[in-house]
Each structure stands twice: as C-alpha cells, then as structure tokens.
Write a protein that holds these residues in place. Structure first.
Motif, PDB file in Angstrom:
ATOM      1  N   LEU A  31      28.265   0.581  -2.789  1.00 66.06           N
ATOM      2  CA  LEU A  31      28.269  -0.796  -2.300  1.00 66.06           C
ATOM      3  C   LEU A  31      28.608  -0.825  -0.822  1.00 66.06           C
ATOM      4  CD1 LEU A  31      30.040  -3.047  -4.915  1.00 66.06           C
ATOM      5  CD2 LEU A  31      27.783  -3.316  -3.951  1.00 66.06           C
ATOM      6  N   MET A  32      29.633  -0.036  -0.455  1.00 63.38           N
ATOM      7  CA  MET A  32      30.067   0.003   0.939  1.00 63.38           C
ATOM      8  C   MET A  32      28.950   0.536   1.833  1.00 63.38           C
ATOM      9  SD  MET A  32      32.856  -1.168   1.732  1.00 63.38           S
ATOM     10  CE  MET A  32      34.400  -1.715   1.139  1.00 63.38           C
ATOM     11  N   ALA A  33      28.268   1.609   1.354  1.00 67.06           N
ATOM     12  CA  ALA A  33      27.201   2.189   2.175  1.00 67.06           C
ATOM     13  C   ALA A  33      26.105   1.158   2.401  1.00 67.06           C
ATOM     14  CB  ALA A  33      26.641   3.431   1.490  1.00 67.06           C
ATOM     15  N   ILE A  34      25.715   0.446   1.319  1.00 69.35           N
ATOM     16  CA  ILE A  34      24.688  -0.590   1.458  1.00 69.35           C
ATOM     17  C   ILE A  34      25.167  -1.660   2.439  1.00 69.35           C
ATOM     18  CG2 ILE A  34      23.461  -2.411   0.241  1.00 69.35           C
ATOM     19  CD1 ILE A  34      23.651  -0.660  -2.265  1.00 69.35           C
ATOM     20  N   VAL A 182      32.922   1.339  11.212  1.00 69.73           N
ATOM     21  CA  VAL A 182      33.353   0.552  10.059  1.00 69.73           C
ATOM     22  C   VAL A 182      33.214   1.389   8.782  1.00 69.73           C
ATOM     23  CG1 VAL A 182      31.297  -0.648   9.247  1.00 69.73           C
ATOM     24  CG2 VAL A 182      33.421  -1.838   9.314  1.00 69.73           C
ATOM     25  N   GLY A 183      32.228   2.310   8.760  1.00 73.08           N
ATOM     26  CA  GLY A 183      32.104   3.195   7.603  1.00 73.08           C
ATOM     27  C   GLY A 183      33.329   4.084   7.453  1.00 73.08           C
ATOM     28  N   LEU A 184      33.740   4.718   8.566  1.00 77.07           N
ATOM     29  CA  LEU A 184      34.927   5.584   8.511  1.00 77.07           C
ATOM     30  C   LEU A 184      36.155   4.797   8.094  1.00 77.07           C
ATOM     31  CD1 LEU A 184      34.484   7.806  11.674  1.00 77.07           C
ATOM     32  CD2 LEU A 184      34.343   8.492   9.300  1.00 77.07           C
ATOM     33  N   LEU A 185      36.308   3.597   8.679  1.00 77.10           N
ATOM     34  CA  LEU A 185      37.492   2.798   8.364  1.00 77.10           C
ATOM     35  C   LEU A 185      37.498   2.397   6.893  1.00 77.10           C
ATOM     36  CD1 LEU A 185      37.781   0.530  11.504  1.00 77.10           C
ATOM     37  CD2 LEU A 185      39.371   2.257  10.745  1.00 77.10           C
ATOM     38  N   THR A 186      36.326   1.956   6.364  1.00 77.12           N
ATOM     39  CA  THR A 186      36.320   1.528   4.965  1.00 77.12           C
ATOM     40  C   THR A 186      36.548   2.707   4.040  1.00 77.12           C
ATOM     41  OG1 THR A 186      33.939   1.627   5.076  1.00 77.12           O
ATOM     42  CG2 THR A 186      34.927  -0.524   5.205  1.00 77.12           C
ATOM     43  N   VAL A 187      36.031   3.890   4.396  1.00 76.50           N
ATOM     44  CA  VAL A 187      36.279   5.058   3.542  1.00 76.50           C
ATOM     45  C   VAL A 187      37.769   5.341   3.473  1.00 76.50           C
ATOM     46  CG1 VAL A 187      36.052   7.550   3.473  1.00 76.50           C
ATOM     47  CG2 VAL A 187      34.038   6.141   3.740  1.00 76.50           C
TER      48      VAL A 187
END
Lengths: 278, 173
Positions: A31-34, A182-187
């Motif tokens: 979901l996050m990747a999308i 934002v990808g790194l932060l959400t991971v």
C-alpha cells in the motif's frame, strides 16, 4: 445455481489468484509503495511546467487522491472511530492544502493555501493533545508570519503571473527525491510500530508491564491529559527551560535589530548607487 | 456456489483483508504515534519538493515553513507517546525561531528584489567570486517594464478640497 463442470476448476484458479492479489494488497508495505509512487507522479504532473497541458491536472488530482486513500488505509487504527474520523479529516486538510501550496502558480494563492495547511496542522496538534500549541500555531503563524508574507508579496509582486511562477526547475527529479525521502521515512516509521516487531518484543513488553505493576507510582496519568494542561506546560517552560526562554528572547531582539539594520543599509546603498528605493 | 468466489466480491475482500492486516495488535497510543509521524513525514517531504522546484523566493520560503510544520507534528507525536513535555517545548522554540527567520529572510528577499527587480531565485545564478567564471544555467528573459503592472488601490470617494491657509498655519508653535 449450478456451474458447468468444465468451468469450476477455472473459477477455482481464478479465486486463488484473486486471493493472492488480495493478500498483496493487504500488505501495508505494498500500500505504501503504491501511495508513494502515485504521490510522486501526481506531484510531477501538478507542478507548474510552463506549457499548459489540460489533461495533466485532472490526472494529477486523481493520482493524488489515490495516494491519499492508500496513505489513509495504511495508517494505524486509533482508539475510537470518532477520533479516527477527526484525525483523518484534519490530516487530509493539512496534506491536501500543503500540496496545493507548492503546486499553485500564484504566490498569493500559495500563501492562502498555506494558511489552510496551518488550520489542518493545528487540528492535528489538537488531536495529539497539544491544545496550547494548536492555538499558538494559528496565532503566531496565520496571524503574524503569514500576514508578513502577504505584505512582502504586496510590495514585490506585479499583477499577473511572472515567468518564474509558471515554470519550476526540475520537477521530475524533485518528485523522485521526495518519493525516496517519504518512502524511507514511512519504512522506518512502519518498522517502528509494526505488529510483527511488537510480537517479537512481547517478552520485553511483559517484563515492562510487570515492572509497571510492581511500581504503581510510575504509571500515573501523563501530564498532558490533565485539565490544567496549559498551566503545567507553562510551569515546565518557565521552570526547566527558563534559560532557553531568555535565549529565545535575545534571539528575537537580535532578529529585530538585524532586520532593521539590513533594510536601512540597503536603502543607503541604493541611494548611493542611484537605484530607486521603496 | 460460494459467494466469496465471485469475482465481484474481490474489492470488498481486498479491503477487508487490508483492514484486518493493518488493524492488528497495535495499541492506540502507538497507532497515534505512527499516524502523526506519517503526517509529519508527508508535510516535510512536500516542503522539500517545494524548495527544490519552485523559483519564486517567497514560495520557496513558504515551503521551508511547511517543513517546519512537519517537524512540529512529529515532535508533538513523540511528546504524546512518551507522555512528557520535551517535544512540545521544542515546538515552542521552533515557533520562536521561525518568527525570527521569517523577519530576517523576508528582509533579504526584499533587498534581493530591489536589486534585480524580480523574485526569481535564478536571478542570482551568477553570484560568484570576482575571479571565477560566470555560470548561467538558464538565461532570464528581460524585464518588460512597460508591461509590468503594479497593483494599485481603486480611488474611493472624492478628494477633499484642501485649505491652503490652514496647511500653512501651525497648530502648535
């Protein structure tokens, strides 16, 4: 209703396939990747690029809504439904108007969208039990800083759009950089509160719970949830952080003097060079 | 026929799966921390993208303020999660520093504007030491001063007749 025999294996395969896809969609990671990818593409489409493309904006808006929905779905559930709804509303207002702040072409509209962002952020702060900061954000930012921005815009912005408002530099690279960040932060945020990690640390949590049960004075209600929230905040600010408050006062004074000094020296230099002054 | 296997049920199934997979054992406090940090990260990133792309100095500055807002939300989330005041104290000082920064930076923006006549950050691409060669990424269009229209206030009412003698007289000696 009965199915023909020849069709049923096909349907079964179809069902397992669909279930697999459903499993994939169920993973917050996917979901996050999308969400991140859709957000990056929508930002790239929405940022001003000089030539007007009528189709880019609606597509960007649709992709942005998809990204928002994915982010909302990937968020953790909160205690009560009402709290969740309020948080989703204010966070949605904050994020949508922050996007509008950076993609709108007119700087005046950007400032007004930023005021809307501030309203959303102060709502988030209120949900997070920071009443004083929620109000202070509105008073200090929307009341003082934003009005200063509008004054400067009034002094320096000719009517109509300037050429530099219609184009932005490297929108694609910036959108990719934003997606990576934002990808790194959400991971890392997701790892922080992942259910699996919590299960792994259950023994630690249990020992902590035992310790807390052994020492009942340690689990008093946190200060922020009490009625005299602001009084306690003031006590902390002027007790433990008194020196920092004094330093902040000095900083404000130096900024005031510095701003006036730069203005007056700039005027003097402009007069000496024969440039027009404002 | 099992209704679950109908293809039309797929979206419902997927959403239900997602909801159950996500809404597992996380405590409400941890969930609030997660969501607050997520909002903070998104706001910070939007501000970063704004600074990187926009060329109007004032919009770049608004983006910087957006990044500060994101950091504030993250700090307050941590403060709530730990139940202490540290994060909120930091946000109060962030507000103070943001006010100072806005005052000083807007003065610089005005000075830069009065030197070049535009709010474009690219107008300063040739800023360099005197001994270094000039680099021009993007040539700027010349300013068409005839076409530039400054905003004006609409005249309201009638201009009163001035009494010249009264202007010459002094009320106080």
């Amino acid at each position: 209703m009965t199915l023909p025999v020849s069709l049923s294996p096909l349907l079964a395969v179809n069902a397992t396939l669909l279930a697999d896809v459903g499993q994939v969609a169920a993973q917050p990671r996917w979901l996050m990747a999308i969400a991140v990818a859709a957000a990056a593409v929508s930002l790239w489409l929405l940022l001003p690029k000089g030539l007007e493309n009528r189709r880019a904006r609606p597509i960007g808006v649709v992709l942005g809504s998809i990204a928002l929905a994915c982010f909302a779905l990937a968020g953790r559930r909160l205690g009560s439904l009402g709290e969740e709804a309020v948080f989703l509303l204010v966070a949605g207002v904050a994020v949508v108007s922050a996007t509008a702040t950076i993609v709108t072409r007119s700087p005046v509209y950007a400032a007004i969208w930023f005021a809307m962002t501030l309203a959303g952020v102060s709502g988030v702060l209120l949900v997070l039990d920071a009443q004083f900061l929620g109000v202070a954000t509105i008073v200090v930012y929307a009341g003082a800083i934003l009005v200063m921005f509008l004054f400067v815009l009034m002094l320096a912005q000719p009517s109509g759009l300037a050429s530099y408002d219609r184009v932005s530099s490297e929108p694609m690279l910036a959108a990719i950089a934003g997606a990576v960040l934002v990808g790194l932060l959400t991971v890392s945020i997701g790892r922080l509160s992942a259910p699996a990690a919590l299960e792994g640390d259950q023994s630690v949590a249990q020992t902590e719970a035992e310790e807390a049960a052994a020492a009942p004075t340690a689990v008093a209600a946190p200060d922020q949830l009490r009625d005299d929230h602001v009084a306690r905040l003031g006590g902390e600010l002027f007790g433990r952080h008194l020196v920092a408050v004094e330093a902040a006062g000095v900083l404000l004074f130096v900024a005031l003097v510095g701003a006036i000094a730069v203005v007056t020296r700039g005027e003097a230099a402009a007069l000496a060079e024969g440039r027009p002054t404002r | 026929m099992n209704p679950v296997t109908t293809p039309f049920m797929f979206p419902v199934l997927a959403v239900e799966n997602a909801a159950t997979a996500v809404a597992t054992v996380v405590s409400p406090a941890m969930g609030m921390l997660h969501n607050g940090l997520l909002v903070g990260a998104i706001l910070f990133t939007l501000g970063l993208v704004g600074i990187l792309t926009r060329r109007n100095m004032i919009v770049m500055f608004l983006s910087a303020e957006l990044m500060l807002q994101g950091v504030s939300v993250s700090l307050v989330s941590w403060s709530r999660f730990h139940g202490d005041w540290g994060g909120q104290m930091l946000v109060i000082f962030v507000l103070t520093v943001a006010a100072c920064e806005a005052a000083v930076a807007l003065v610089f923006v005005l000075q830069a504007f009065s030197r070049t006549g535009r709010l474009d950050a690219n107008a300063w691409q040739s800023l360099r030491e005197a001994v270094l060669p000039q680099t021009i990424d993007q040539a700027l269009p010349p300013i068409d001063s005839a076409a530039t229209q400054w905003p004006t206030l609409t005249p309201a009412g009638v201009e009163p007749v001035r009494d010249e003698e009264a202007l010459l007289e002094r009320e106080h000696v």
